[in-house]
Design a protein around this motif. Structure first.
Motif, PDB file in Angstrom:
ATOM      1  N   TRP A 369      14.495  35.220  -3.755  1.00  0.00           N
ATOM      2  CA  TRP A 369      13.581  34.672  -2.744  1.00  0.00           C
ATOM      3  C   TRP A 369      12.379  34.076  -3.459  1.00  0.00           C
ATOM      4  CZ3 TRP A 369       8.465  34.990  -1.444  1.00  0.00           C
ATOM      5  CH2 TRP A 369       8.077  34.469  -0.195  1.00  0.00           C
ATOM      6  N   ALA A 370      11.989  32.879  -3.059  1.00  0.00           N
ATOM      7  CA  ALA A 370      10.752  32.271  -3.557  1.00  0.00           C
ATOM      8  C   ALA A 370      10.102  31.557  -2.389  1.00  0.00           C
ATOM      9  CB  ALA A 370      11.035  31.281  -4.683  1.00  0.00           C
ATOM     10  N   PHE A 371       8.804  31.537  -2.386  1.00  0.00           N
ATOM     11  CA  PHE A 371       8.067  30.948  -1.278  1.00  0.00           C
ATOM     12  C   PHE A 371       8.123  29.421  -1.324  1.00  0.00           C
ATOM     13  CE2 PHE A 371       3.667  29.600   0.150  1.00  0.00           C
ATOM     14  CZ  PHE A 371       4.038  29.525   1.489  1.00  0.00           C
ATOM     15  N   VAL A 372       8.569  28.833  -0.234  1.00  0.00           N
ATOM     16  CA  VAL A 372       8.540  27.366  -0.118  1.00  0.00           C
ATOM     17  C   VAL A 372       7.616  27.049   1.057  1.00  0.00           C
ATOM     18  CG1 VAL A 372       9.893  25.277   0.243  1.00  0.00           C
ATOM     19  CG2 VAL A 372      10.939  27.277  -0.873  1.00  0.00           C
ATOM     20  N   PRO A 373       6.409  26.491   0.780  1.00  0.00           N
ATOM     21  CA  PRO A 373       5.486  26.224   1.889  1.00  0.00           C
ATOM     22  C   PRO A 373       6.064  25.198   2.844  1.00  0.00           C
ATOM     23  CG  PRO A 373       4.507  25.631  -0.243  1.00  0.00           C
ATOM     24  CD  PRO A 373       5.925  26.011  -0.500  1.00  0.00           C
ATOM     25  N   PRO A 374       5.785  25.336   4.153  1.00  0.00           N
ATOM     26  CA  PRO A 374       6.236  24.316   5.089  1.00  0.00           C
ATOM     27  C   PRO A 374       5.692  22.949   4.649  1.00  0.00           C
ATOM     28  CG  PRO A 374       5.243  26.180   6.242  1.00  0.00           C
ATOM     29  CD  PRO A 374       5.005  26.400   4.789  1.00  0.00           C
ATOM     30  N   GLU A 375       6.456  21.916   4.906  1.00  0.00           N
ATOM     31  CA  GLU A 375       6.099  20.541   4.511  1.00  0.00           C
ATOM     32  C   GLU A 375       4.638  20.214   4.855  1.00  0.00           C
ATOM     33  OE1 GLU A 375       8.266  18.691   2.950  1.00  0.00           O
ATOM     34  OE2 GLU A 375       7.110  16.815   2.930  1.00  0.00           O
ATOM     35  N   GLY A 376       3.889  19.739   3.891  1.00  0.00           N
ATOM     36  CA  GLY A 376       2.518  19.281   4.134  1.00  0.00           C
ATOM     37  C   GLY A 376       1.528  20.395   4.445  1.00  0.00           C
ATOM     38  N   ASP A 377       1.897  21.637   4.226  1.00  0.00           N
ATOM     39  CA  ASP A 377       1.002  22.737   4.595  1.00  0.00           C
ATOM     40  C   ASP A 377       0.011  23.047   3.464  1.00  0.00           C
ATOM     41  OD1 ASP A 377       1.645  24.956   7.094  1.00  0.00           O
ATOM     42  OD2 ASP A 377      -0.013  25.299   5.724  1.00  0.00           O
ATOM     43  N   ASN A 378      -1.021  23.871   3.783  1.00  0.00           N
ATOM     44  CA  ASN A 378      -2.104  24.097   2.819  1.00  0.00           C
ATOM     45  C   ASN A 378      -2.067  25.489   2.193  1.00  0.00           C
ATOM     46  OD1 ASN A 378      -2.957  22.368   5.181  1.00  0.00           O
ATOM     47  ND2 ASN A 378      -4.432  21.765   3.629  1.00  0.00           N
ATOM     48  N   TYR A 379      -0.933  26.168   2.253  1.00  0.00           N
ATOM     49  CA  TYR A 379      -0.883  27.546   1.758  1.00  0.00           C
ATOM     50  C   TYR A 379      -1.436  27.692   0.350  1.00  0.00           C
ATOM     51  CZ  TYR A 379       1.454  30.367   5.293  1.00  0.00           C
ATOM     52  OH  TYR A 379       1.730  31.090   6.410  1.00  0.00           O
ATOM     53  N   ARG A 380      -1.172  26.698  -0.502  1.00  0.00           N
ATOM     54  CA  ARG A 380      -1.575  26.825  -1.908  1.00  0.00           C
ATOM     55  C   ARG A 380      -3.091  26.865  -2.068  1.00  0.00           C
ATOM     56  NH1 ARG A 380       3.141  28.003  -3.753  1.00  0.00           N
ATOM     57  NH2 ARG A 380       4.804  26.479  -3.760  1.00  0.00           N
ATOM     58  N   GLU A 381      -3.819  26.418  -1.031  1.00  0.00           N
ATOM     59  CA  GLU A 381      -5.272  26.434  -1.121  1.00  0.00           C
ATOM     60  C   GLU A 381      -5.864  27.784  -0.744  1.00  0.00           C
ATOM     61  OE1 GLU A 381      -7.077  22.931   0.735  1.00  0.00           O
ATOM     62  OE2 GLU A 381      -5.143  21.960   0.489  1.00  0.00           O
ATOM     63  N   SER A 382      -5.001  28.733  -0.395  1.00  0.00           N
ATOM     64  CA  SER A 382      -5.494  30.024   0.064  1.00  0.00           C
ATOM     65  C   SER A 382      -5.350  31.076  -1.016  1.00  0.00           C
ATOM     66  CB  SER A 382      -4.683  30.449   1.286  1.00  0.00           C
ATOM     67  OG  SER A 382      -4.913  31.806   1.574  1.00  0.00           O
ATOM     68  N   GLY A 383      -6.379  31.935  -1.137  1.00  0.00           N
ATOM     69  CA  GLY A 383      -6.308  33.048  -2.075  1.00  0.00           C
ATOM     70  C   GLY A 383      -5.315  34.106  -1.607  1.00  0.00           C
ATOM     71  N   HIS A 384      -5.052  35.077  -2.488  1.00  0.00           N
ATOM     72  CA  HIS A 384      -4.127  36.178  -2.200  1.00  0.00           C
ATOM     73  C   HIS A 384      -2.769  35.666  -1.728  1.00  0.00           C
ATOM     74  CE1 HIS A 384      -7.945  38.531  -2.147  1.00  0.00           C
ATOM     75  NE2 HIS A 384      -7.173  39.398  -2.752  1.00  0.00           N
TER      76      HIS A 384
END
Ligand SMILES: NC(=O)c1ccc[n+]([C@@H]2O[C@H](COP(=O)([O-])OP(=O)(O)OC[C@H]3O[C@@H](n4cnc5c(N)ncnc54)[C@H](O)[C@@H]3O)[C@@H](O)[C@H]2O)c1
Length: 436
Positions: A369-384
Motif C-alpha cells: 500500500w502506498a498513498f496516492v493523493p486524489p488528482e490535483g489535491d493538496n495533501y502534500r502541503e500538510s504536515g503529519h
C-alpha cells in the motif's frame, strides 16, 4: 474473503477540499507553529475558514497572523486571558483554536467551553488525569464540540492501516510492535533544550510526544487498554555524560563542537533545521543566528540543560481480550516517522509511516500500500503525512453540520489514551504495573 478486492478499498482517500454551508470563523490562541498550521487550510481553500481574532504574547507572531488575515487591532490580543475576557460579552468566532504551550490548555479550554466555543484543542489536552476528566465533564455539560489535535488519526496512511484491521485483513489482531523514532536532533531540539525539556512544566514525554502513539494504538486495537508497564529514562543528556571541558553553550568556543552531532551550530546554523522557533528568516546570516543561540536555550550544551524527559521508553500494553502492544520511543535514530508491525491470526503488516505491506498466510502473497493523493489535491502541503489539514477539514465539517461522528479525535475518544500515558509514566517512575 477476496483479499485483492478488500485490499483495493484501502486506496480510496477522501479529498482534502470540502464544501461547507458557510465560512467558519476562528479565534487563535497561540500564533506559533501549530497555531499557523491549521488556519493554512483557509488559505488553501478560501471560503472555508477565516481567522478573525488572535492572541499571542509574542508581538511579532501576533502581528504576523493579524496581518495575514486583516484582523483589526482590537481583535489582536496579548495574553490569552484578554481574549477570554473579550469573549465574555459574546464569543469572537465560531471556533477557538488553542495552540498554547502544554501548561496553558486546561484553563482556557474550560472557560471557552462555558462561553460556547467549539474548540480545536492541541494535544496534550491537559497536564493531569483530573484535568482530563474535568474537561470531559465540562464538554458533556455544555454540548460544544471539542477536537483534540491527534492528527495521525486523519493521515491517509494510518486511516488505511486502521481500515485494514477493521476489514479483518490480518484475521484477528493479536499483537502490535510500534516504534516512535524521534530523531536524535529533534530530541535535542524539543525535549532537551526546547519547550518540552521539563516534564513538570509541560507533560511527561510519553504524554507530550507519545500521546499520538498511544492514541493510534488504542484506536487501531479498538478495545480498552487494561494494564501497562514501562521502563526507560535519561541515558545521554545529563551532566555526568558531558565532556569535562565542554562550556555551558556551544557558542562559547566548545572544543568538541565540530564533532558533536548535537552541536547547536551544526543543527541550526549549518543544517538550518527547526528554524521556525527563532522568528528570523531561514536564510539569515550566521551572525543573526548566533545572537539567537547566545540568548535562547537553543544554544545550550545538551549535557547541561535542566531536562528530565527520557530519551528511551519501552512500554508493554495489554488490551481487553489479551491483545498486546509493545511500544518504544527512541531518541537515537537518524530519521523520524513511526514504524509499525501488526501481527494477526491470518496475516502480518509492516509499515514505515508512509507505506505498508500486508503479507497473507493463506495466499502467501504480499500486498503493498502506498498513498496516492486524489488528482490535483493538496495533501502534500500538510504536515503529519496529510493529518494536519485532514483534521481541520473533518473538524470544519463536523462544526458545520453539528455531526459529532465526523470527528475521530473527539475529547471522549482522546481521554483514554491520555490516561494510558499517565499510567505508563507512573509505571516507568515507580517500577509498577498499572491498571487503567
Ligand atoms: N498535534 C501535533 O502533532 C502537535 C505538534 C507539535 C506541538 N503540538 C502542541 O501544540 C501546542 C503548541 O505548540 P507549538 O509547537 O505551536 O508551540 P509554539 O511555541 O510555536 O507556539 C505557542 C505560542 O503560544 C504563545 N504563548 C505563550 N504563552 C502565551 C499566553 N499566556 N498567551 C498568549 N499566547 C501565549 C507563544 O508566544 C507561542 O507563539 C503545544 O501544546 C504542543 O504540545 C502538537
Amino acid at each position: 474473503m477476496n483479499i485483492e478486492a478488500e485490499f483495493a478499498k484501502l486506496s480510496a482517500v477522501k479529498p482534502l477540499k470540502t464544501n461547507l454551508s458557510r465560512e467558519l470563523t476562528v479565534a487563535v490562541m497561540g500564533a506559533g507553529s501549530r497555531g499557523n498550521e491549521y488556519p493554512a487550510y483557509g488559505k488553501l481553500f478560501p471560503g472555508t475558514l477565516r481567522v478573525v481574532a488572535v492572541s499571542d504574547v509574542n508581538a511579532y507572531r501576533r502581528d504576523r497572523m493579524g496581518d495575514a488575515w486583516d484582523i483589526p487591532a482590537e481583535r489582536r490580543f496579548g495574553d490569552y486571558h484578554e481574549m477570554l475576557e473579550a469573549g465574555r460579552n459574546g464569543k469572537l468566532a465560531d471556533i477557538l483554536l488553542i495552540a498554547l504551550p502544554d501548561n496553558l490548555h486546561f484553563e482556557p479550554a474550560m472557560e471557552a467551553m462555558r462561553q460556547g466555543y467549539d474548540i480545536l484543542l492541541e494535544k496534550p489536552m491537559a497536564q493531569t488525569e483530573a484535568e482530563c476528566r474535568a474537561l470531559l465533564a465540562r464538554q458533556h455539560e455544555t454540548g460544544v464540540m471539542v477536537a483534540v489535535g491527534h492528527v495521525l488519526r486523519y493521515s491517509p496512511y494510518f486511516r488505511a492501516l486502521k481500515q485494514a484491521l477493521d476489514l479483518g485483513l490480518v484475521g484477528e489482531l493479536v499483537n502490535i510492535q510500534h516504534q516512535e523514532p524521534v530523531l536524535y536532533a529533534h530530541m535535542a531540539h524539543s525535549f532537551v533544550r526546547g519547550n518540552w525539556h521539563d516534564s513538570k512544566v509541560t507533560t511527561p514525554m510519553i504524554v507530550a510526544k507519545c500521546c499520538h502513539d498511544l492514541d493510534i494504538l488504542k484506536w487501531m486495537v479498538g478495545k480498552r487498554c487494561e494494564a501497562v508497564s514501562a521502563e526507560g529514562g535519561v541515558y545521554l543528556f545529563r551532566s555526568d555524560k558531558a565532556p569535562a571541558d565542554a562550556p555551558l553553550r556551544c557558542t562559547d568556543g566548545c572544543p568538541h563542537e565540530k564533532d558533536c552531532p548535537y552541536s547547536a551550530l551544526e543543527i541550526y546554523d549549518r543544517k538550518r533545521w527547526f528554524m521556525y522557533v527563532f522568528d528570523v528568516p531561514k536564510d539569515c546570516s550566521s551572525e543573526v543566528l548566533r545572537e539567537q543561540l547566545e540568548k535562547t536555550d537553543y544554544g545550550r550544551c545538551v549535557y547541561r540543560c535542566d531536562n528530565d524527559q527520557p530519551d528511551h521508553i519501552v512500554a508493554a500494553l495489554r488490551f481487553e481480550g489479551g491483545v498486546t502492544c509493545s511500544f518504544t520511543m527512541d531518541a537515537f535514530t537518524p530519521w523520524g516517522g513511526r514504524r509499525t508491525r501488526i501481527m494477526g491470526t491470518l496475516g502480518y503488516i509492516e509499515g514505515d509511516g508512509k507505506t505498508f505491506t500486508l503479507h497473507r498466510f493463506d495466499t502467501g502473497k504480499a500486498y503493498p500500500w502506498a498513498f496516492v493523493p486524489p488528482e490535483g489535491d493538496n495533501y502534500r502541503e500538510s504536515g503529519h503525512a496529510g493529518g494536519d489539514l485532514a483534521l481541520i477539514r473533518d473538524f470544519l465539517e463536523a462544526v458545520d453540520t453539528r455531526d459529532f461522528t465526523k470527528l475521530s479525535s473527539s475529547l471522549d475518544a482522546s481521554v483514554e489514551s491520555h490516561l494510558m500515558g499517565f499510567a505508563v509514566e507512573r509505571s516507568r517512575l515507580n517500577g509498577t504495573k498499572e491498571s487503567i
